[in-house]
Scaffold this motif. Structure first.
Motif, short mmCIF file in Angstrom:
data_model
loop_
_atom_site.label_atom_id
_atom_site.label_comp_id
_atom_site.label_asym_id
_atom_site.label_seq_id
_atom_site.Cartn_x
_atom_site.Cartn_y
_atom_site.Cartn_z
N SER A 1 -5.32 -2.55 17.66
CA SER A 1 -5.51 -3.99 17.77
C SER A 1 -5.25 -4.64 16.42
CB SER A 1 -6.95 -4.30 18.20
OG SER A 1 -7.86 -3.97 17.16
N LEU A 2 -5.08 -5.97 16.42
CA LEU A 2 -4.85 -6.68 15.17
C LEU A 2 -6.04 -6.52 14.23
CD1 LEU A 2 -3.03 -8.50 13.49
CD2 LEU A 2 -4.05 -10.48 14.63
N GLY A 3 -7.24 -6.51 14.79
CA GLY A 3 -8.44 -6.34 13.97
C GLY A 3 -8.45 -4.97 13.28
N GLN A 4 -8.09 -3.94 14.02
CA GLN A 4 -8.03 -2.59 13.44
C GLN A 4 -6.97 -2.52 12.34
OE1 GLN A 4 -7.36 -0.64 17.26
NE2 GLN A 4 -9.29 0.48 17.04
N LEU A 5 -5.84 -3.15 12.59
CA LEU A 5 -4.78 -3.15 11.59
C LEU A 5 -5.22 -3.87 10.32
CD1 LEU A 5 -1.67 -3.88 13.85
CD2 LEU A 5 -2.15 -1.76 12.63
N LYS A 6 -5.85 -5.02 10.48
CA LYS A 6 -6.28 -5.79 9.31
C LYS A 6 -7.31 -5.02 8.48
CE LYS A 6 -5.34 -10.57 10.65
NZ LYS A 6 -5.91 -11.93 10.79
N PHE A 7 -8.16 -4.26 9.17
CA PHE A 7 -9.13 -3.45 8.44
C PHE A 7 -8.41 -2.39 7.60
CE2 PHE A 7 -11.81 0.37 8.14
CZ PHE A 7 -12.87 -0.17 7.44
N THR A 8 -7.39 -1.77 8.17
CA THR A 8 -6.59 -0.78 7.43
C THR A 8 -5.88 -1.44 6.26
OG1 THR A 8 -6.23 0.46 9.48
CG2 THR A 8 -4.77 0.96 7.63
N PHE A 9 -5.38 -2.65 6.47
CA PHE A 9 -4.70 -3.38 5.38
C PHE A 9 -5.69 -3.64 4.25
CE2 PHE A 9 -1.95 -5.58 8.84
CZ PHE A 9 -1.29 -4.39 9.07
N LEU A 10 -6.93 -3.95 4.60
CA LEU A 10 -7.96 -4.20 3.59
C LEU A 10 -8.22 -2.94 2.76
CD1 LEU A 10 -10.21 -5.81 2.23
CD2 LEU A 10 -11.70 -5.18 4.13
N LEU A 11 -8.30 -1.80 3.44
CA LEU A 11 -8.49 -0.54 2.72
C LEU A 11 -7.38 -0.34 1.69
CD1 LEU A 11 -9.51 1.99 5.53
CD2 LEU A 11 -11.00 0.64 4.06
N GLU A 12 -6.15 -0.58 2.12
CA GLU A 12 -5.02 -0.41 1.22
C GLU A 12 -5.11 -1.38 0.04
OE1 GLU A 12 -2.56 1.72 1.08
OE2 GLU A 12 -3.07 2.82 2.90
N SER A 13 -5.53 -2.61 0.31
CA SER A 13 -5.65 -3.61 -0.75
C SER A 13 -6.63 -3.17 -1.82
CB SER A 13 -6.09 -4.95 -0.17
OG SER A 13 -6.35 -5.88 -1.19
N ILE A 14 -7.78 -2.66 -1.40
CA ILE A 14 -8.80 -2.24 -2.35
C ILE A 14 -8.35 -1.01 -3.13
CG2 ILE A 14 -11.13 -1.27 -2.51
CD1 ILE A 14 -11.95 -3.22 -0.32
N LEU A 15 -7.66 -0.08 -2.45
CA LEU A 15 -7.18 1.11 -3.13
C LEU A 15 -6.12 0.77 -4.18
CD1 LEU A 15 -6.97 3.48 -0.05
CD2 LEU A 15 -8.36 3.86 -2.09
N ARG A 16 -5.38 -0.31 -3.94
CA ARG A 16 -4.32 -0.71 -4.87
C ARG A 16 -4.80 -1.75 -5.88
NH1 ARG A 16 -1.49 3.51 -3.46
NH2 ARG A 16 -0.79 3.47 -1.31
N SER A 17 -6.10 -1.90 -6.03
CA SER A 17 -6.61 -3.04 -6.79
C SER A 17 -6.60 -2.85 -8.30
CB SER A 17 -8.04 -3.37 -6.34
OG SER A 17 -8.90 -2.25 -6.54
N SER A 18 -6.02 -1.77 -8.81
CA SER A 18 -5.89 -1.63 -10.27
C SER A 18 -4.80 -2.58 -10.77
CB SER A 18 -5.54 -0.19 -10.64
OG SER A 18 -4.24 0.14 -10.20
N PHE A 19 -4.82 -2.87 -12.07
CA PHE A 19 -3.86 -3.83 -12.63
C PHE A 19 -2.42 -3.42 -12.34
CE2 PHE A 19 -7.29 -4.45 -16.05
CZ PHE A 19 -7.92 -5.40 -15.28
N SER A 20 -2.13 -2.13 -12.46
CA SER A 20 -0.75 -1.66 -12.31
C SER A 20 -0.28 -1.67 -10.86
CB SER A 20 -0.61 -0.25 -12.89
OG SER A 20 -1.48 0.65 -12.25
N ASP A 21 -1.20 -1.83 -9.93
CA ASP A 21 -0.84 -1.86 -8.51
C ASP A 21 -1.00 -3.26 -7.93
OD1 ASP A 21 0.30 0.37 -7.45
OD2 ASP A 21 -1.57 1.38 -6.97
N ALA A 22 -0.90 -4.28 -8.77
CA ALA A 22 -1.20 -5.64 -8.33
C ALA A 22 -0.27 -6.14 -7.22
CB ALA A 22 -1.14 -6.60 -9.52
#
Length: 311
Positions: A115-136
């Motif tokens: 579902s779109l909700g499940q996808l957005k949750f996965t996108f959020l995980l990726e965002s937080i994992l990439r949250s270092s300066f070099s992965d902006a």
């Protein structure tokens, strides 16, 4: 194996010239992006991606590849160009951005069971994992497609969720992500032993399984942990190894170079080698200034403090 993948691309480009676009081209794209995800060899990856763009003369270059090119440019220090490409991607209709995100995750946009909700949750995980300066670049893209979902969880919540899933499934990527976030949390908490433990585990997993893009962060995490534990000699070794990795011809990670130089300065300061520390901090400041690095002020503060001591 970047060499093999590139040969596959060259073969498929010739096939397309003769017979038109093929389904195999999509398979090659997924393979190339998968290798990009793991290796962190930015100069090789950018060269391969730009060759694809040139070979196709713009006809079959996907937005996915453009986003990856943007990320590569950012890691190599070409921040203005990277952000201009990202701006183009973020200006696309949400449906297009959604398809880009799903493709990056290896999902078929036309056949997904999520579902779109499940996808957005996965996108959020990726965002937080990439949250270092070099992965902006990638962090901002994932946060964009996650939308309002990004308001519901913080990094600690995500860490607990990843830990739970990592216990249930034998997924190396999940285990590595747990180490990445656990390392960051331990450093934030000034917990030297836990930070060192997570960095060592993450480093071993990165080296064993080929997750080259995380090697520098793990080395720098160990350097910081050793400083917290008042072990500057050990910190110096890890910072130098991080710098060596960042400066490899196939990598040339501008952010990794800048952060490693700063870490070297901190280690030399711990050893009371003021001249060496200042040399590293000045080099780090020059690199961070070019990157518009958020932590430039930290380097400048170190320089100011050491100048006072030296005088």
């Amino acid at each position: 194996d970047l060499h093999t993948t590139r040969k596959l691309y060259e073969f498929l480009v010739e096939e397309e010239r003769e017979n038109g676009p093929t389904l195999m081209m999509n398979a090659a794209s997924i393979l190339l992006l998968g290798i990009y995800q793991y290796t962190g060899k930015w100069t090789l990856m950018l060269s391969a991606l730009e060759d694809v763009e040139t070979a196709h003369d713009g006809a079959v270059v996907t937005h996915v590849v453009r986003l990856v090119v943007s990320d590569c440019h950012f890691r190599l220090g070409n921040t203005a160009l990277a952000r201009s490409i990202l701006a183009e991607i973020l200006s696309l209709d949400y449906e297009v951005r959604l398809r880009i995100a799903m493709s990056l995750l290896g999902l078929d946009p036309d056949r997904s069971q999520f579902s779109l909700g499940q996808l957005k949750f996965t996108f959020l995980l990726e965002s937080i994992l990439r949250s270092s300066f070099s992965d902006a670049i990638m962090s901002e893209f994932w946060e964009d497609v996650a939308g309002d979902e990004s308001k519901h969880l913080d990094e600690d919540d995500v860490l607990e969720i990843l830990k739970e899933h990592a216990c249930k499934v034998r997924d190396v990527t999940l285990r590595l992500y747990v180490h990445v976030l656990s390392l960051r949390k331990a450093l934030d908490d000034d917990d030297a032993q836990e930070a060192l433990n997570q960095a060592q585990l993450g480093l071993h997993l990165s080296e064993t399984c080929g997750f080259g893009r995380w090697l520098i962060e793990m080395r720098l995490g160990m350097a910081k942990a050793y400083i917290l534990g008042n072990m500057p000699n050990e910190s110096l070794i890890q910072a130098q190894m991080a710098l060596n990795r960042a400066m490899e011809t196939e990598v040339m990670d501008a952010w990794g170079i800048a952060d490693s130089l700063h870490a070297l300065g901190v280690a030399y300061k711990g050893l009371c080698s003021i001249e060496d520390a200042l040399n590293c901090f000045h080099q780090a400041a020059d690199k961070r200034r070019l990157l518009d690095h958020p932590d430039l002020s930290c380097t400048m503060d170190e320089i100011a403090n050491l100048d006072v001591i030296e005088k």
